[in-house]
Scaffold this motif. Structure first.
Motif, PDB file in Angstrom:
ATOM      1  N   ARG A  92       1.085  -0.996  -0.166  1.00 40.11           N
ATOM      2  CA  ARG A  92       0.229   0.452  -0.129  1.00 40.11           C
ATOM      3  C   ARG A  92       1.172   1.425  -0.374  1.00 40.11           C
ATOM      4  N   PRO A  93       0.225   2.728  -0.590  1.00 40.40           N
ATOM      5  CA  PRO A  93       1.284   3.440  -0.585  1.00 40.40           C
ATOM      6  C   PRO A  93       1.365   4.121   0.858  1.00 40.40           C
ATOM      7  N   LEU A  94       2.757   4.454   1.051  1.00 42.41           N
ATOM      8  CA  LEU A  94       3.166   4.549   2.836  1.00 42.41           C
ATOM      9  C   LEU A  94       3.399   6.343   2.487  1.00 42.41           C
ATOM     10  N   TYR A  95       2.950   6.917   3.581  1.00 41.21           N
ATOM     11  CA  TYR A  95       2.430   8.836   3.957  1.00 41.21           C
ATOM     12  C   TYR A  95       3.699   9.186   4.814  1.00 41.21           C
ATOM     13  N   GLY A  96       4.013   9.677   4.386  1.00 44.75           N
ATOM     14  CA  GLY A  96       5.248  10.324   5.359  1.00 44.75           C
ATOM     15  C   GLY A  96       4.733  11.974   6.395  1.00 44.75           C
ATOM     16  N   LEU A  97       4.875  11.575   7.346  1.00 45.86           N
ATOM     17  CA  LEU A  97       4.364  12.847   8.131  1.00 45.86           C
ATOM     18  C   LEU A  97       4.581  14.626   7.954  1.00 45.86           C
ATOM     19  N   SER A  98       6.094  14.375   7.866  1.00 46.60           N
ATOM     20  CA  SER A  98       6.971  15.039   7.737  1.00 46.60           C
ATOM     21  C   SER A  98       6.665  16.167   6.787  1.00 46.60           C
ATOM     22  N   ARG A  99       7.462  14.901   5.159  1.00 45.45           N
ATOM     23  CA  ARG A  99       6.919  15.094   3.757  1.00 45.45           C
ATOM     24  C   ARG A  99       6.072  16.236   3.695  1.00 45.45           C
ATOM     25  N   LEU A 100       4.858  15.563   4.142  1.00 47.71           N
ATOM     26  CA  LEU A 100       3.184  16.442   3.774  1.00 47.71           C
ATOM     27  C   LEU A 100       3.083  17.352   3.928  1.00 47.71           C
ATOM     28  N   THR A 101       3.662  17.914   5.382  1.00 44.58           N
ATOM     29  CA  THR A 101       3.082  18.866   6.224  1.00 44.58           C
ATOM     30  C   THR A 101       4.096  20.055   5.326  1.00 44.58           C
ATOM     31  N   ALA A 102       5.588  19.111   5.397  1.00 43.30           N
ATOM     32  CA  ALA A 102       6.929  20.280   5.106  1.00 43.30           C
ATOM     33  C   ALA A 102       6.440  20.544   3.466  1.00 43.30           C
ATOM     34  N   SER A 103       6.380  20.083   3.155  1.00 42.89           N
ATOM     35  CA  SER A 103       5.548  20.722   1.123  1.00 42.89           C
ATOM     36  C   SER A 103       4.895  20.996   1.645  1.00 42.89           C
ATOM     37  N   VAL A 159       9.734  23.947  23.419  1.00 41.57           N
ATOM     38  CA  VAL A 159       8.897  24.689  22.340  1.00 41.57           C
ATOM     39  C   VAL A 159       9.145  25.853  22.470  1.00 41.57           C
ATOM     40  N   ALA A 160       8.020  26.917  23.757  1.00 38.43           N
ATOM     41  CA  ALA A 160       8.151  28.319  23.542  1.00 38.43           C
ATOM     42  C   ALA A 160       9.661  29.054  23.700  1.00 38.43           C
ATOM     43  N   GLY A 161      10.556  27.931  24.411  1.00 41.84           N
ATOM     44  CA  GLY A 161      11.687  29.088  24.283  1.00 41.84           C
ATOM     45  C   GLY A 161      12.889  28.856  23.721  1.00 41.84           C
ATOM     46  N   ARG A 162      12.518  27.865  22.642  1.00 42.64           N
ATOM     47  CA  ARG A 162      13.852  27.078  21.734  1.00 42.64           C
ATOM     48  C   ARG A 162      13.121  28.371  20.224  1.00 42.64           C
ATOM     49  N   ALA A 163      11.398  28.051  20.135  1.00 42.95           N
ATOM     50  CA  ALA A 163      11.076  28.698  18.874  1.00 42.95           C
ATOM     51  C   ALA A 163      11.563  30.307  18.961  1.00 42.95           C
ATOM     52  N   ALA A 164      11.145  31.327  20.110  1.00 43.52           N
ATOM     53  CA  ALA A 164      11.480  32.601  20.123  1.00 43.52           C
ATOM     54  C   ALA A 164      13.032  33.057  19.267  1.00 43.52           C
ATOM     55  N   SER A 165      13.830  31.944  19.666  1.00 42.79           N
ATOM     56  CA  SER A 165      15.467  32.635  18.455  1.00 42.79           C
ATOM     57  C   SER A 165      14.843  31.718  17.088  1.00 42.79           C
ATOM     58  N   MET A 166      13.857  31.488  16.176  1.00 44.11           N
ATOM     59  CA  MET A 166      13.970  30.953  14.822  1.00 44.11           C
ATOM     60  C   MET A 166      13.483  32.033  14.350  1.00 44.11           C
ATOM     61  N   THR A 167      13.656  31.963  12.772  1.00 44.32           N
ATOM     62  CA  THR A 167      13.856  32.597  12.064  1.00 44.32           C
ATOM     63  C   THR A 167      12.656  32.945  10.659  1.00 44.32           C
ATOM     64  N   CYS A 168      12.508  31.222  10.796  1.00 41.81           N
ATOM     65  CA  CYS A 168      11.495  30.985  10.317  1.00 41.81           C
ATOM     66  C   CYS A 168      10.153  31.079   9.824  1.00 41.81           C
ATOM     67  N   ASP A 169       9.314  30.644   8.950  1.00 45.98           N
ATOM     68  CA  ASP A 169       7.853  31.353   9.270  1.00 45.98           C
ATOM     69  C   ASP A 169       7.185  30.259  10.000  1.00 45.98           C
ATOM     70  N   VAL A 170       6.738  29.229   9.866  1.00 40.58           N
ATOM     71  CA  VAL A 170       6.084  27.953   9.957  1.00 40.58           C
ATOM     72  C   VAL A 170       7.503  27.059  10.625  1.00 40.58           C
ATOM     73  N   ALA A 171       7.192  26.454  11.979  1.00 37.36           N
ATOM     74  CA  ALA A 171       8.039  25.429  12.632  1.00 37.36           C
ATOM     75  C   ALA A 171       7.198  24.107  12.975  1.00 37.36           C
ATOM     76  N   ILE A 172       7.775  22.800  12.308  1.00 40.19           N
ATOM     77  CA  ILE A 172       7.543  21.749  12.333  1.00 40.19           C
ATOM     78  C   ILE A 172       8.063  21.165  14.151  1.00 40.19           C
TER      79      ILE A 172
END
Length: 210
Positions: A92-103, A159-172
């Motif tokens: 059966r097809p294999l679906y990847g959580l990160s591939r779907l989300t990031a794409s 997550v709140a502590g580390r995300a504060a230093s990130m410059t991306c738009d979306v963090a998985i």
């Protein structure tokens, strides 16, 4: 769409129920997920590259040998999208959580990053995204233990502590089984399980309507 999922690590009955309940809550009406514990043949945590490789080997064998009757696809219960390169060998097809989300977010022109529990998972996620030709920021490390997966408060603080230093738009949020509480919106921290299931729900509706 009916999906069969396996946990990437050996979990107890309570954790399996918690994870199954998350799938039941997050899945749209056109998608259902049956989650099974991979069992004691797999490690109880993904803390090292060796444990990640061992988990992937066991998952590949499980998907390759399971009876696929009644299922439309396979879903590793893991943001590392284990076995993705072996997908052609499954029934059966294999679906990847990160591939779907990031794409999905990249298709909107958004800059993507991720937050992972430890160094080993972060390195593997970076490698997996690169294998898809997905350009993303290096994954930030939260420094958490496997027990923190079920502790939404501890995970949320990290997550709140580390995300504060990130410059991306979306963090998985790089764990398939974490319940995000009040996630940051700058960057937007997203649950890859929730996003992937919604996207699979769209696919299922299109196939049904066609």
């Amino acid at each position: 769409m009916r999906l069969l999922a396996f946990t990437p690590i050996d979990v107890d009955d309570a954790e399996l129920r918690r994870r199954q309940e998350r799938y039941d809550q997050l899945a749209p009406e056109t998608v259902s997920v049956e989650l099974r514990n991979i069992g004691a043949v797999a490690p109880s945590a993904l803390d090292t590259e060796e444990e990640i490789r061992a988990s992937e080997k066991v998952l590949a064998e499980a998907f390759r040998t399971v009876d696929p009757t009644g299922f439309d696809g396979f879903l590793p219960d893991c943001v590392l999208d284990p076995c993705a390169e072996q997908a052609d060998s499954f029934a059966r097809p294999l679906y990847g959580l990160s591939r779907l989300t990031a794409s999905f977010f990249l298709s909107q022109g958004l800059h993507v990053g991720a937050l992972a529990r430890n160094e080993a998972i972060a390195a593997e996620l970076d490698s997996r995204l690169a294998s898809y030709d997905i350009i993303a920021d290096p994954t930030k490390v939260l420094g958490l233990d496997v027990a923190d997966i079920a502790d939404s408060q501890a995970w949320g603080r990290a997550v709140a502590g580390r995300a504060a230093s990130m410059t991306c738009d979306v963090a998985i949020n790089a764990c398939s089984a974490v319940e995000l509480t009040d996630p940051p919106v700058r960057p937007l921290v997203v649950d890859p399980t929730a996003i992937a299931l919604q996207l699979l729900g769209l696919q299922s509706r299109w196939v049904t309507s066609g």
